[in-house]
Scaffold this active site. Structure first.
Site, PDB file in Angstrom:
ATOM      1  N   ASN A  28      40.418   9.967 -16.709  1.00 33.17           N
ATOM      2  CA  ASN A  28      41.815  10.392 -16.851  1.00 33.17           C
ATOM      3  C   ASN A  28      41.937  11.719 -17.586  1.00 33.17           C
ATOM      4  O   ASN A  28      43.008  12.068 -18.088  1.00 33.17           O
ATOM      5  CB  ASN A  28      42.624   9.320 -17.585  1.00 33.17           C
ATOM      6  CG  ASN A  28      42.958   8.141 -16.691  1.00 33.17           C
ATOM      7  OD1 ASN A  28      43.056   8.286 -15.477  1.00 33.17           O
ATOM      8  ND2 ASN A  28      43.111   6.966 -17.281  1.00 33.17           N
ATOM      9  N   ASP A  88      44.746   4.795 -22.075  1.00 37.83           N
ATOM     10  CA  ASP A  88      43.596   4.618 -21.180  1.00 37.83           C
ATOM     11  C   ASP A  88      42.815   5.926 -21.126  1.00 37.83           C
ATOM     12  O   ASP A  88      42.558   6.494 -20.066  1.00 37.83           O
ATOM     13  CB  ASP A  88      44.086   4.218 -19.788  1.00 37.83           C
ATOM     14  CG  ASP A  88      42.981   3.666 -18.910  1.00 37.83           C
ATOM     15  OD1 ASP A  88      41.963   3.205 -19.450  1.00 37.83           O
ATOM     16  OD2 ASP A  88      43.135   3.694 -17.675  1.00 37.83           O
ATOM     17  N   ASP A 134      47.606  10.594 -15.723  1.00 39.09           N
ATOM     18  CA  ASP A 134      47.825   9.153 -15.576  1.00 39.09           C
ATOM     19  C   ASP A 134      48.178   8.466 -16.893  1.00 39.09           C
ATOM     20  O   ASP A 134      47.346   7.838 -17.553  1.00 39.09           O
ATOM     21  CB  ASP A 134      46.598   8.480 -14.963  1.00 39.09           C
ATOM     22  CG  ASP A 134      46.917   7.057 -14.492  1.00 39.09           C
ATOM     23  OD1 ASP A 134      48.084   6.630 -14.640  1.00 39.09           O
ATOM     24  OD2 ASP A 134      46.006   6.379 -14.004  1.00 39.09           O
TER      25      ASP A 134
END
Length: 330
Positions: A210, A205, A222
């Site tokens: 992030n 992701d 994360d």
């Protein structure tokens, strides 16, 4: 059935609950708790007496198993051992990073500052490319045993089935079903043609939210979506704008990346495939989480006729892009 049985599990995460959980690990809280921007899990800054605040992450119940979460943590430590800028959970005196309190898994992290990277800055993209090259070199050394693989079945076909059967307005369902079937057929054909692309451990992701930019370096946070996937999954999210913009961005990323790991040029055919799957999976993610009170509150535009109309248009655009020549290195 009581009202407590009907409540969403995250509604139990009151300030006193958070502090009680953190204090089971020997930290004395000073009464200050502050929720951070997180929806899949719940993340809080918790004040600690005479120390810097800590970040407490409470995992969504029944999403990941203990083994899957620990595998994510271990991956972060492998990256950290290679001096990569990642944020890893705090270990207790026994070396443990995952804890349980009244039905919740949770972990603690040091608070780290930073800001989102400027992805229109080509120098920043070169640095991101170098970091990702090192990242993927580590990710290629072994496989996840417990975490899932990114594929068209889970991200595409299952998302389509859920939304078509449970959320799509009746008057839009024929158009939605038609475009999804065409799109998924094209996706499956392209993925089959790229079946020899190696799957490695990736962040999963890797968008700007992030990545914390600090000390002239991107710090990745994360890893909740870490999984086995083509390396391109962590690269394509750094691209934006018109085609000529993306070509320039891609060139900088590839130059940096290639200093440490072979750039996956053959996987450029997957850029729009992965983007399409993300679009489908994102809508399905919102649908699956709609019983969580935070979602209707923060995503009030979801599940409206206007949203679904725009969603169908975006899928049509993706089908057209799959017919175009893929991006190529300049």
């Amino acid at each position: 059935m009581s009202e407590h049985d009907l409540a969403h599990p995250f509604e139990r995460l009151t300030p006193s609950f958070l502090m009680d959980a953190v204090e089971t690990l020997g930290h004395w809280c000073d009464g200050r708790t502050f929720p951070l921007n997180s929806y899949e899990n719940r993340v809080y800054q918790v004040g600690i007496e005479d120390q810097d605040p800590l970040i407490a992450k409470f995992y969504r119940p029944d999403r990941w198993s203990r083994e899957q979460i620990l595998e994510e943590h271990q991956f972060g430590f492998e990256l950290e051992e290679q001096e990569l800028p990642v944020v890893t959970p705090i270990k207790n005196d026994c070396g443990e990073t995952l804890f349980e309190y009244q039905g919740f898994f949770f972990s603690l992290f040091k608070r780290k500052g930073g800001h989102a990277p400027e992805l229109d800055n080509l120098d920043n993209l070169y640095t991101l490319g170098k970091t990702l090259g090192r990242f993927h070199l580590v990710g290629s050394k072994s496989d996840f045993k417990h975490r899932p693989t990114l594929d068209s079945q889970s991200f595409g076909h299952e998302s389509f089935k859920l939304l078509s059967e449970n959320f799509m307005p009746k008057q839009l369902k024929p158009a939605y079903d038609s475009i999804c079937k065409e799109l998924l057929q094209a996706i499956d054909e392209i993925m089959l043609s790229c079946a020899d692309a190696p799957l490695i451990r990736v962040h999963g992701d890797c968008h700007s939210g992030n990545i914390l930019w600090r000390d002239d370096l991107p710090h990745f946070v994360d890893f909740d979506d870490a999984r086995m996937a083509p390396a391109m999954q962590d690269i394509w999210m750094l691209l934006s704008g018109e085609r000529y913009d993306q070509l320039a961005q891609l060139s900088e990323i590839a130059d940096g990346y290639s200093e440490f790991y072979d750039f996956p040029t053959r996987q450029l055919r997957l850029v729009e495939v992965l983007r399409s799957l993300r679009i489908m999976h994102y809508s399905a993610w919102l649908a699956r989480r709609w019983e969580d009170p935070a979602f209707p509150h923060n995503f009030s535009w979801f599940n409206t006729e206007r949203y679904w109309g725009e969603h169908i248009l975006s899928l049509k655009e993706q089908l057209s892009k799959l017919d175009e020549d893929p991006l190529a290195l300049m």
